[in-house]
Design a protein around this motif. Structure first.
Motif, PDB file in Angstrom:
ATOM      1  N   GLY A   1       0.768  -1.244   0.000  1.00  0.00           N
ATOM      2  CA  GLY A   1       0.000   0.000   0.000  1.00  0.00           C
ATOM      3  C   GLY A   1       0.791   1.282   0.000  1.00  0.00           C
ATOM      4  N   ASN A   2       2.099   1.211  -0.103  1.00  0.00           N
ATOM      5  CA  ASN A   2       2.909   2.435  -0.171  1.00  0.00           C
ATOM      6  C   ASN A   2       2.974   2.906  -1.630  1.00  0.00           C
ATOM      7  N   ARG A   3       2.329   4.049  -1.940  1.00  0.00           N
ATOM      8  CA  ARG A   3       2.160   4.465  -3.323  1.00  0.00           C
ATOM      9  C   ARG A   3       3.117   5.579  -3.739  1.00  0.00           C
ATOM     10  N   GLU A   4       3.963   6.061  -2.857  1.00  0.00           N
ATOM     11  CA  GLU A   4       4.990   7.058  -3.228  1.00  0.00           C
ATOM     12  C   GLU A   4       6.277   6.689  -2.517  1.00  0.00           C
ATOM     13  N   LEU A   5       7.329   6.467  -3.298  1.00  0.00           N
ATOM     14  CA  LEU A   5       8.577   5.938  -2.738  1.00  0.00           C
ATOM     15  C   LEU A   5       9.777   6.814  -3.110  1.00  0.00           C
ATOM     16  N   ARG A   6      10.625   7.013  -2.141  1.00  0.00           N
ATOM     17  CA  ARG A   6      11.933   7.651  -2.370  1.00  0.00           C
ATOM     18  C   ARG A   6      12.959   6.819  -1.608  1.00  0.00           C
ATOM     19  N   LEU A   7      13.694   5.989  -2.328  1.00  0.00           N
ATOM     20  CA  LEU A   7      14.624   5.044  -1.706  1.00  0.00           C
ATOM     21  C   LEU A   7      16.032   5.256  -2.242  1.00  0.00           C
ATOM     22  N   PHE A   8      17.032   5.013  -1.385  1.00  0.00           N
ATOM     23  CA  PHE A   8      18.424   5.037  -1.862  1.00  0.00           C
ATOM     24  C   PHE A   8      19.243   4.006  -1.106  1.00  0.00           C
ATOM     25  N   GLU A   9      20.365   3.623  -1.714  1.00  0.00           N
ATOM     26  CA  GLU A   9      21.267   2.641  -1.102  1.00  0.00           C
ATOM     27  C   GLU A   9      22.693   2.895  -1.575  1.00  0.00           C
ATOM     28  N   ILE A  10      23.639   2.700  -0.671  1.00  0.00           N
ATOM     29  CA  ILE A  10      25.064   2.700  -1.011  1.00  0.00           C
ATOM     30  C   ILE A  10      25.582   1.300  -0.727  1.00  0.00           C
ATOM     31  N   ALA A  11      26.049   0.626  -1.758  1.00  0.00           N
ATOM     32  CA  ALA A  11      26.477  -0.773  -1.589  1.00  0.00           C
ATOM     33  C   ALA A  11      27.461  -1.143  -2.689  1.00  0.00           C
ATOM     34  N   ARG A  12      28.053  -2.331  -2.540  1.00  0.00           N
ATOM     35  CA  ARG A  12      29.041  -2.800  -3.505  1.00  0.00           C
ATOM     36  C   ARG A  12      28.392  -3.614  -4.614  1.00  0.00           C
ATOM     37  N   VAL A  13      29.016  -3.525  -5.800  1.00  0.00           N
ATOM     38  CA  VAL A  13      28.687  -4.437  -6.902  1.00  0.00           C
ATOM     39  C   VAL A  13      29.944  -5.263  -7.178  1.00  0.00           C
ATOM     40  N   PHE A  14      29.767  -6.400  -7.853  1.00  0.00           N
ATOM     41  CA  PHE A  14      30.867  -7.347  -8.042  1.00  0.00           C
ATOM     42  C   PHE A  14      30.938  -7.754  -9.514  1.00  0.00           C
ATOM     43  N   ILE A  15      32.096  -7.519 -10.138  1.00  0.00           N
ATOM     44  CA  ILE A  15      32.288  -7.834 -11.556  1.00  0.00           C
ATOM     45  C   ILE A  15      33.279  -8.984 -11.673  1.00  0.00           C
ATOM     46  N   ARG A  16      32.816 -10.084 -12.278  1.00  0.00           N
ATOM     47  CA  ARG A  16      33.679 -11.260 -12.438  1.00  0.00           C
ATOM     48  C   ARG A  16      34.810 -10.975 -13.434  1.00  0.00           C
ATOM     49  N   GLN A  17      36.020 -11.477 -13.107  1.00  0.00           N
ATOM     50  CA  GLN A  17      37.173 -11.369 -13.996  1.00  0.00           C
ATOM     51  C   GLN A  17      37.323 -12.644 -14.817  1.00  0.00           C
ATOM     52  N   GLU A  18      37.956 -12.522 -15.982  1.00  0.00           N
ATOM     53  CA  GLU A  18      38.105 -13.683 -16.864  1.00  0.00           C
ATOM     54  C   GLU A  18      38.996 -14.757 -16.238  1.00  0.00           C
ATOM     55  N   SER A  19      40.015 -14.342 -15.513  1.00  0.00           N
ATOM     56  CA  SER A  19      40.919 -15.296 -14.856  1.00  0.00           C
ATOM     57  C   SER A  19      40.284 -15.780 -13.554  1.00  0.00           C
ATOM     58  N   ASP A  20      41.061 -16.524 -12.780  1.00  0.00           N
ATOM     59  CA  ASP A  20      40.576 -17.037 -11.498  1.00  0.00           C
ATOM     60  C   ASP A  20      40.741 -16.032 -10.367  1.00  0.00           C
TER      61      ASP A  20
END
Length: 721
Positions: free
Chosen positions: A475-494
């Motif tokens: 039932g929440n019809r108006e939202l203002r949300l934010f987040e600071i967090a990490r993302v992770f990108i896989r590398q071709e090597s191990d």
């Protein structure tokens, strides 16, 4: 550098033994590497650091001892009077950036021959062979006063004229009529010249040269030419004493592969005020040794030396050195160094002499006090300081930025969320991200909490879509949300994945009835939020460009760029760096979510904080409030619908006028009365002068010129309704 002890004693009264003097010099920063006994004299081998060209002379070393021992410095005899009238001789400096001063004196009717034994011996002790009495005197004065000189055979100087400049400056600096007459056409080709060592050299185009009326006769500051050198039959000479720009001499010397005693000193910086004394000293000695008549002097001084003024705090001296020196002791340490001092209550105002161009800051003067006081008298002690590693300092800066971002979003009405760092492949597919996008390089979990979230997220947007669905279902019809967090990108090597700190936000609003009408698009509301956050971070060099992100609405989205050309370490790279994006979620994606609402607006944004960090919280510069009122002008133009508003802003800001204080776009419109494929953009320009009140007719003319400039750039037309 080799310095005979007996020669030193001509400039300062020394009661100490050579070993004691050597120790005193070393403790004042001039390392005596060896002491050599030669017959009845002692020679010091002194290591002079590159920043101390003032010590590349006997008098320079004597000056150091004078300051250390509080003993007066005795300057050698050098005053001479011209014994004839006016000189029939001209000097022109056509490159004043490379030659700040050029002086010369003519000595006539001298006799070239062998030097007296005392002169030969002193040169020999310093490692220089005797040539003849005239050349030996120039070398002697170089060693004695530290200023290089050069003697020309006067009869070989064509036209009784000296011109100082590079070949390019001579071609452009000398009137063409004179240039043709004086034979400077030869400058158009590569210049070759036989120097005093008998080698023909090709001279670099940017090398500073000494010319007569027909040709180059010396490589300035490095070596003279063979054709104008002093020989046994020479009777009249022209003595040159000049100040050449150190960088120029260093480049020329390196390009020619030619190092001389002169270039060694010129490229480190000589004393522009010692120049005249060295010239007179040489003329005085030549008359004593070779006879002759001293004629008048020429002194061209276009670029005068301006000393730096430095404030030195008494308490700072003791704080840095760990001493308890009185004001009198501090002043006493500086007395013998030639500084001009003005005593204040808590500090000294110091002007540096021309031979100490290495002293630029307060800390440099404090080092001088330490040297003269004696390094051996300063006892070692552990400093009282909190040690902060570079890693900790960087982390502290990053934490400050993140806290600043959080505060900005909170005061703008947003709520912080914390999500799991897991995502499913179906959520990436929903965004329509292409296969070659790095956001497809997902790290798979070996033991996921559930199979629908078996990867580490490469973007924060899927998490916000789930947050939105969850809130709408409650039932929440108006939202203002934010987040600071990490993302992770896989590398071709191990190797381990790349981790990046990201900021993301979501703004959700449904179309609803309201007591007042607000036509501001939600996209611009969030864009304004981003601008407010960036301004809180003291970041102003950002811009917005139409985005091509597949999950954003093509007409309501933008990529965010930082202009990094202002940072020295980033120069040479691409000027614009993409740090993120903002936009309305694609209608296709919104429809697939099956949201039970009328025309829902979903705006998302994501920024790479690590790309932002180097540009955040930079030094703030303030300026006085304006004294005079501003004048505003609003204008609307019709342009192609594909024209970026950011391009228009760039052109507005690039218009060359000191009266433009601020510009901004306040309206973009497409619809009734606007042709198909076109749009209207309205902008405001604020004009203000810092020294007067502007008049309407002056601004009308300027604004018309600005509008004409913009219409030409945009291929647009004025909107008349």
């Amino acid at each position: 550098m080799r310095v005979p002890f007996e020669w030193l004693k001509e400039f300062i009264e020394i009661k100490e033994s050579p070993n004691e003097v050597a120790h005193r010099l070393t403790m004042s920063g001039l390392e005596v590497e060896a002491i050599e006994q030669m017959d009845s004299d002692v020679v010091f081998e002194i290591n002079v650091t590159p920043n101390r060209p003032d010590c590349l002379s006997v008098i320079g070393i004597a000056r150091e001892l004078s300051a250390a021992y509080k003993t007066p410095l005795i300057f050698p005899e050098h005053d001479v009077l011209a014994e004839t009238g006016e000189l029939d001789f001209n000097v022109d400096i056509v490159d004043t950036e490379l030659c700040h001063r050029y002086a010369g004196r003519v000595v006539k009717n001298l006799k070239v021959g062998n030097s007296p034994e005392w002169l030969k011996r002193r040169l020999e002790l310093c490692g220089i062979r005797s040539i003849n009495n005239v050349v030996d005197v120039t070398n002697y004065v170089l060693l004695e006063l530290g200023h290089p000189l050069h003697a020309f055979d006067l009869r070989t100087i064509k036209g009784h004229r000296i011109i100082v400049g590079t070949s390019k400056k001579v071609r452009t600096g000398v009137p063409k009529k004179s240039c043709d007459f004086l034979g400077y056409k030869s400058c158009d080709s590569k210049i070759k010249m036989r120097t005093l060592d008998g080698i023909e050299r090709e001279i670099p185009d940017d090398a500073l040269l000494i010319w007569d009326a027909e040709r180059p006769i010396a490589v300035a500051g490095v070596m003279g030419g063979m054709e104008t050198g002093v020989i046994d039959s020479t009777q009249d000479i022209f003595i040159e004493s000049a100040y050449f720009e150190p960088i120029s001499i260093r480049k020329t010397s390196k390009a020619l592969g030619l190092k001389t005693e002169s270039s060694y000193r010129f490229e480190r910086g000589t004393d522009i005020k010692m120049l005249k004394k060295a010239l007179d000293r040489a003329a005085y000695l030549m008359k004593e040794i070779a006879g002759g008549t001293i004629c008048g002097k020429i002194d061209i001084y276009p670029k005068r030396y301006k000393p730096d003024e430095i404030s030195v705090r008494y308490n700072k001296v003791n704080e840095i050195l760990g001493l308890k020196l009185t004001k009198e002791e501090i002043i006493g340490c500086l007395d013998g160094l030639g500084f001009e001092m003005k005593k204040m209550a808590n500090s000294l105002k110091i002007k540096t002499p021309a031979y100490r161009r290495d002293i630029k800051r307060e800390i440099d003067v404090i080092e001088e006090i330490a040297r003269i006081y004696g390094y051996d008298r300063i006892h070692a002690q552990l400093p009282k300081a909190t040690i902060i590693s570079q890693e900790s300092r960087v982390k502290s800066h990053e934490l400050k930025i993140k806290n600043n971002i959080k505060e900005s979003f909170l005061k703008l009405g947003f709520t912080e969320v914390v999500n799991y760092s897991f995502v499913g492949m179906q959520e990436i597919d929903l965004l329509g991200i292409s296969q070659d996008d790095e956001r497809r390089s997902l790290v798979q979990l070996k033991n996921p909490l559930k199979m629908e979230e078996s990867f580490m997220r490469t973007t924060l947007i899927p998490s916000f879509i789930k947050n939105m669905i969850h809130n709408l279902s409650h039932g929440n019809r108006e939202l203002r949300l934010f987040e600071i967090a990490r993302v992770f990108i896989r590398q071709e090597s191990d190797s381990l994945p790349v981790e990046r700190e990201h900021l993301a936000a979501l703004y959700y609003k449904e179309k609803s009835k309201s007591l007042y009408k607000d036509d501001t698009a939600n996209f611009y509301i969030v864009k304004g939020v981003i601008e407010a956050v960036l301004n809180d971070l003291k970041i102003y060099n950002y811009s917005f460009v139409r985005s091509s992100e597949p999950f954003l609405h093509p007409g309501q989205s933008a990529d965010i760029y930082i202009d990094r050309s202002q940072k020295t370490e980033d120069r040479g790279q691409n000027s614009k760096l993409k740090i993120g994006y903002v936009g309305a979620l694609s209608p296709t994606i919104v429809d697939s979510l099956d949201i039970k609402a009328h025309k829902p607006s979903v705006i998302v944004m994501e920024i790479n904080i690590e790309s932002l960090t180097p540009h955040a919280l930079q030094e703030v510069k303030y300026r006085p409030l304006p004294k005079y009122p501003y004048i505003e002008r609003d204008t609307a133009i019709i342009v192609d619908s594909m024209l970026e508003a950011s391009s228009l802003m760039k052109w507005l800001k690039s218009y060359p006028s000191d009266l433009i204080e601020d510009v901004y776009i306040f309206d973009v419109y497409q619809g009734k009365n606007i042709p198909e494929g076109r749009k209207s953009i309205a902008f405001n320009v604020r004009y203000r002068a810092s020294d007067r009140t502007l008049k309407d007719d002056e601004i009308d003319t300027l604004h018309k010129s600005l509008v004409d400039y913009i219409l030409d750039k945009t291929k647009g037309q004025l909107r008349d309704n």
